[in-house]
Design an enzyme around this catalytic site. Sequence first.
Site, PDB file in Angstrom:
ATOM      1  CE  LYS A   5      -0.372  -0.223   5.041  1.00 46.01           C
ATOM      2  NZ  LYS A   5      -1.202  -0.707   6.166  1.00 46.01           N
ATOM      3  CE1 TYR A 220      12.736  31.971   2.784  1.00 38.22           C
ATOM      4  CE2 TYR A 220      12.712  29.565   2.665  1.00 38.22           C
ATOM      5  CZ  TYR A 220      12.484  30.805   2.076  1.00 38.22           C
ATOM      6  OH  TYR A 220      12.018  30.872   0.804  1.00 38.22           O
TER       7      TYR A 220
HETATM    8  C1  LIG Z   1      -0.573  -1.795   6.867  1.00 37.06           C
HETATM    9  C2  LIG Z   1      -1.225  -3.066   7.226  1.00 37.06           C
HETATM   10  C3  LIG Z   1      -0.471  -4.232   7.380  1.00 37.06           C
HETATM   11  C4  LIG Z   1       1.056  -4.232   7.371  1.00 37.06           C
HETATM   12  O1  LIG Z   1       1.530  -3.682   8.578  1.00 37.06           O
HETATM   13  P1  LIG Z   1       3.107  -3.602   8.896  1.00 37.06           P
HETATM   14  O2  LIG Z   1       3.171  -3.130  10.294  1.00 37.06           O
HETATM   15  O3  LIG Z   1       3.680  -2.612   7.940  1.00 37.06           O
HETATM   16  O4  LIG Z   1       3.658  -4.964   8.689  1.00 37.06           O
HETATM   17  C5  LIG Z   1      -1.138  -5.419   7.570  1.00 37.06           C
HETATM   18  N1  LIG Z   1      -2.496  -5.441   7.630  1.00 37.06           N
HETATM   19  C6  LIG Z   1      -3.248  -4.345   7.507  1.00 37.06           C
HETATM   20  C7  LIG Z   1      -4.743  -4.449   7.588  1.00 37.06           C
HETATM   21  C8  LIG Z   1      -2.643  -3.109   7.324  1.00 37.06           C
HETATM   22  O5  LIG Z   1      -3.401  -2.004   7.203  1.00 37.06           O
END
Ligand SMILES: *Cc1c(COP(=O)(O)O)cnc(C)c1O
Length: 323
Positions: A5, A220
């Site tokens: 994601k 800045y």
């Molecule tokens: C983001 C997510 C993961 C992965 O989590 P990590 O801590 O990056 O391993 C797994 N399951 C769901 C539903 C998530 O939203």
Amino acid sequence: MAVVKDNAYGHGLIEIAKYLEPKVQWFCVARIDEGIALRKNGVKLPILVFEVPDAERVNDYPEYNLVATVADIESFKTIADGTEYHLNFDTGMRRLGIPPKEVHKALDLFQSCKNINCTGIYTHFATADVADSPFVEQQLELFKSIRNYFPDSLMTHTANTGAIFYYTHLDLQFDAVRPGVCLYGYYPGQDEIEDLEPIIEWKSHLMQVREIRKGESVGYGASWLAPEDGWVGTVPIGYADGIQRILGGKINFLVGDDLVQQVGRIAMDYMGVFSKERELWLNEEVTLLNGSNLHPKYWADIAQTIPYEVATSLNANIAREYL
Ligand SMILES: *Cc1c(COP(=O)(O)O)cnc(C)c1O
């Protein structure tokens, strides 16, 4: 199930997915558009979308062969005929998921909605980034009691990175696991995981260099004053590229092989570095992040955040090169 994601946690969705495709069996994404992007780039593996299906986009799930998440009772009605889905139960995260008290309602709909096809069931842990949280086991027990209502044939998955690495004593790996952050070489909390090394190296260069006299300012607010005579270099990276402005004046970079201080406020597109030991040269390579002494965790600790946010903040337009 590789979690890719948010542009593969900032590392580049398509390239990371192509690299992982022969090594994993599923992909997970947060948004339907990420799933569509994977399909349009030829990814063939099953893809689970975490978000609640938007009523206006439900036809995209069967069209692009994406697995939807049913995380509320309404979704049984909104998702389109022929959609494959996984059930998500909220066992304590209280973000997305069917509340446990609605398990009977969900079971009825699971059985009666013959137009859609359930192939999996899952939950998500709220505290698995901490090594010894009793809440993980509580969520797991609640999930198991819910899981019992449904046929064994459903693919079952619960574990994120923290659960995989910190909770090996619990029986929570089921049929699949959903690692995200560890794929990119980071550990999720304060507890270091051996053998994980960030895959990222962020490099830039010195776009301008100049001599500076003791007492002259940089950037800045003219808030940083050179403590001694030396050299100042300008790096063409700023907060719009994804470096947290709050890091200004608090971190070091490598110029060539030498550690130098970042100085002055971080601007939108530029920031300064200072060296008193040695002259800085135009176009010298600057390393902002790497897998060792410039670990993203080092930025995360100073900015009071987590490596997830450091990595996902990287502007998607920055050129990425895959080695
Ligand atoms: C983001 C997510 C993961 C992965 O989590 P990590 O801590 O990056 O391993 C797994 N399951 C769901 C539903 C998530 O939203």
